[in-house]
Design an enzyme around this catalytic site. Structure first.
Site, short mmCIF file in Angstrom:
data_model
loop_
_atom_site.label_atom_id
_atom_site.label_comp_id
_atom_site.label_asym_id
_atom_site.label_seq_id
_atom_site.Cartn_x
_atom_site.Cartn_y
_atom_site.Cartn_z
N GLU A 255 9.41 5.79 -3.77
CA GLU A 255 8.25 6.41 -4.28
C GLU A 255 8.07 7.57 -3.35
OE1 GLU A 255 4.80 7.21 -3.94
OE2 GLU A 255 4.11 4.99 -3.47
N CYS A 294 -0.04 10.13 -2.58
CA CYS A 294 0.91 10.35 -3.33
C CYS A 294 0.66 10.50 -4.95
CB CYS A 294 2.10 9.29 -3.36
SG CYS A 294 1.48 7.62 -3.46
#
Ligand code: NDP
Length: 684
Positions: A255, A294
């Site tokens: 990720e 993120c």
């Protein structure tokens, strides 16, 4: 404070001083982080030999009970974590996302598992597949816990949530973990980890911690292990191709950087509720955790004719954000994690500015904190008049920075969104469903999650930036092509799926679930007279018969008011697909209950569901029906304090006619009493 790692059942302070970590607000030293002296091979071995068997002794439900107990334990201590979190630069609101969000993931997984997984040590997936004409050869997927260790490498921005959201699905699956937090905020991760160890809830070897570098850890991983990674794409790409991971085909879930966008619909005008929602959402995403998320919005895609209004409204809102020491209530945004991170982000902003104008630049005024030594950076909104030339599609400023860009027509908005080459999340703010539909289907291939925000869900929406335990978190391409969470999906990453082919009775023995066609066992005692523990999978009752009469059909029609022509209209029924009057399907189910129920009080406490109902053959006047009731599966429930122990028994019901043809198939669920002594609490 020298941080310690937790390895092979003991705490190990690093053998050298390692890295000195400073707090984000004043730049004062907080912790020394080093993993020197750790025996990484021994850690992996400990997880495999001790942690894995210890966890796999328990069922999914028992492990879920552990997660819930841990979540309660951490909740009682969370104020300590908040105090530490201020040093990482978070306000209380930011810390809530990290700390309560992380603990909430444990709670959420615990409930989900008790709702959706069997109380077993393995998972039989989907329904059995018939692979032959006679039905003697079936197939099914059975998932078993991997026998290795999950290595979780976390980013600095979510020291608590990052650890807990990765731990939850793996621990539920029965797989031990080695957690490696980012050095910069490892002191907060270590505090939470320490509390989990102190709680004594998890069995030995279930979790270990590395504060500092991972040394030769990867050299010791094999085909049963896995690695999950959150951080920069550069590091992720490097780690993913580590020779040991490649040689052993170790799954690597990544990720990474994500240039998420939010699109304002063409239909939205200044003054509309959606316009306000858009401004609020973008400003929020820029300032929560000082933009170090993120999932934060980096690209603000708006119709050309709304650019000015959006820039003005966003500037207004951002100008009210108070920067400073995040432990002070008046402060709305704290610093980045440190001065060097701020310098890195400033360098990215300098590059972005080459093709952009500055639409808004926050003031460097602080309410507490040290501008030089801390990681402070004011919110910055850039405007890219030539959106196709903007660096914002390639560069991630991991701070309170976003780039505004114009679009002409929905096709261009979609193309710009896709220019991010894969994102964790995107949002569409529009009250026009057709517009939302066009944008969604245009963008879906390039996103792991999409929020469609409007006046109807705004009050309850969890927002663009919040990953949720029940929905997948991860995205294609630049976002790493990984996938975490997503409810049961997240757990399956830690289970090996094995397709098994066998006859029905063997498949029943393997899966602990009755499979149609398997040998059944009958007993003189009616199954409704048995306690949960005494019922066996495949135990079955063949009922007496009943001939369906016209009176049955008429009475049922009168009772329910269902006078559908196929049941009560002789002429209409003759022209129907049945060619004659037929019994109501719901009459058949009711009549079957009358055939198999044992009416006197007993261990069966309630009937609370019916699933997978299929009517296969019509039943006409004069047909004779009979039912078979078979124990399909059982799942013991965890009793709440003071509650009577019970379990859910799923019964397969088959109704057939005088020719032996199946007329209906379904499952019913009953709550059945357990023998009082049978329940032991795994966390006691
Ligand atoms: P990194 O990718 O450098 O670090 C992420 C994690 O990987 C940390 O735990 C780090 O540990 C670890 N790590 C780094 N190198 C290695 C290695 N060789 N072997 C094993 N583990 C390693 O990201 P940063 O945290 O430094 O952040 C850098 C940038 O990445 C940010 O500015 C941002 O742009 C982006 N980022 C993106 C995130 C996202 O989710 N999209 C999240 C965080 C960052 P250690 O700290 O000890 O080096």
């Amino acid at each position: 404070m020298k941080l310690s790692s937790y390895a092979v059942g003991a705490w190990h302070p690093g053998l050298d001083d390692g890295t000195l970590v400073a707090d984000a607000v004043y730049g004062q030293p907080v912790a020394l982080v080093s993993s020197k002296g750790l025996d990484f091979a021994a850690m992996v071995e400990h997880a495999r030999r001790v942690g894995s068997p210890n966890l796999q002794r328990y069922t999914f439900h028992e492990r879920a009970a552990m997660l819930r107990a841990l979540a309660q334990y951490l909740t009682e201590r969370k104020e300590d974590f908040y105090q530490l979190s201020f040093k990482t630069g978070t306000t209380r609101r930011d810390a809530w996302v990290d700390i309560d969000g992380g603990i909430g993931t444990f709670f959420s997984y615990s409930s989900l598992v008790r709702r959706e997984l069997p109380n077993e040590r393995f998972l039989a997936e989907d329904d059995p597949l018939t692979l032959s004409k006679q039905g003697t050869f079936l197939g099914r997927h059975i998932l078993v816990p991997k026998e290795g260790v999950a290595v979780h490498i976390n980013a600095f921005n979510f020291p608590v949530w990052g650890m807990l959201e990765k731990l939850a699905p793996g621990l539920i699956a029965g797989v031990p973990a080695i957690v490696k937090p980012a050095t910069q905020t490892a002191y907060l991760t270590e505090a939470v980890f320490r509390a989990m160890i102190e709680s004594g809830i998890l069995p030995e070897g279930a979790i270990q911690l590395i504060c500092g570098g991972i040394g030769d850890l990867f050299e010791h991983l094999n085909e049963q292990d896995s690695v999950t990674f959150t951080g920069s794409a550069a590091t992720g790409r490097k780690l993913k191709v580590h020779p040991s991971l490649v040689a052993n085909a170790v799954p690597f879930n990544m990720e990474a950087d994500s240039l998420n966008c939010s699109i304002l619909g063409q239909s939205v005008a200044p003054g509309d509720e959606e316009f306000e929602l858009f401004i609020k959402e973008v400003a929020n995403e820029m300032t929560v955790k000082a933009g170090q998320k993120c999932t934060a919005i980096r690209r603000v895609i708006v119709p050309t004719d709304k650019v000015e209004a959006v820039a003005e409204a966003l500037s207004n809102r951002l100008s009210k954000v108070v920067l400073g020491d995040p432990s002070r209530e008046e402060v709305g945004m704290g610093p980045l994690v440190g001065a060097s991170q701020r310098d890195d982000v400033a360098a990215v902003v300098a590059k972005l500015r080459e093709g952009c104008e500055v639409a808004f630049q926050g003031s460097p005024e602080l309410l507490g904190g040290d501008w030089e030594k801390g990681g402070f950076m004011a919110p910055t909104l850039l405007y890219s008049p030539k959106p196709w030339e903007s660096g914002a599609h390639d560069l991630e400023p991991f701070g309170p920075v976003a780039t505004l860009m114009p679009y002409k027509g929905l096709d261009e908005a979609i193309a710009l969104a896709r220019r991010g080459k894969g994102s964790l999340v995107g949002s569409i703010v529009s009250y026009n469903r057709q517009e939302a539909r066009t944008l969604f289907f245009g963008c879906a291939t390039h996103h792991g999650r999409m929020l469609i925000l409007n006046r109807e869900n705004a009050q309850e929406s969890t927002g663009h930036g919040s990953p949720l335990p029940l929905l997948v978190h991860g995205g294609p391409g630049r976002a790493g092509a990984g996938e975490e969470l997503g409810g049961v999906r997240g757990i399956k990453h830690y289970l090996q799926r094995c397709a098994v082919q066998a006859d029905p009775t063997t498949l029943m023995a393997l899966s602990n679930e009755y499979v149609r066609g398997a040998a059944v066992r009958e007993d003189v005692v009616h199954p409704f007279r048995k306690y949960f523990e005494d019922l066996e999978i495949g135990e079955s009752l063949l009922t007496h018969r009943r001939t369906v009469t016209e009176a049955d059909i008429v009475n049922f029609a009168n009772l329910t008011g269902d006078y559908f022509y196929a049941h009560v209209d002789e002429i209409g029924a003759r022209d129907s697909i049945f060619g004659k009057r037929v019994a109501h399907g719901y009459f058949l189910i009711s009549a079957a209950a009358g055939l198999f129920v044992s009416p006197a009080p007993g261990p069966v406490l309630a009937n609370y569901g019916l699933e997978h109902l299929r009517f296969i053959e019509p039943v006409g006047i004069g047909d004779t029906i009979q039912a078979r009731l078979t124990v399909k599966s059982k799942s013991a429930k965890d009793p709440k304090p003071g509650e009577r122990p019970t379990g859910v028994v799923t019964w397969a019901v088959e109704i057939f006619n005088q020719e032996g043809k199946t007329v209906a198939l379904y499952d019913i669920l009953t709550l059945v009493a357990r023998k009082p002594a049978a329940y032991t609490n795994p966390c006691a």
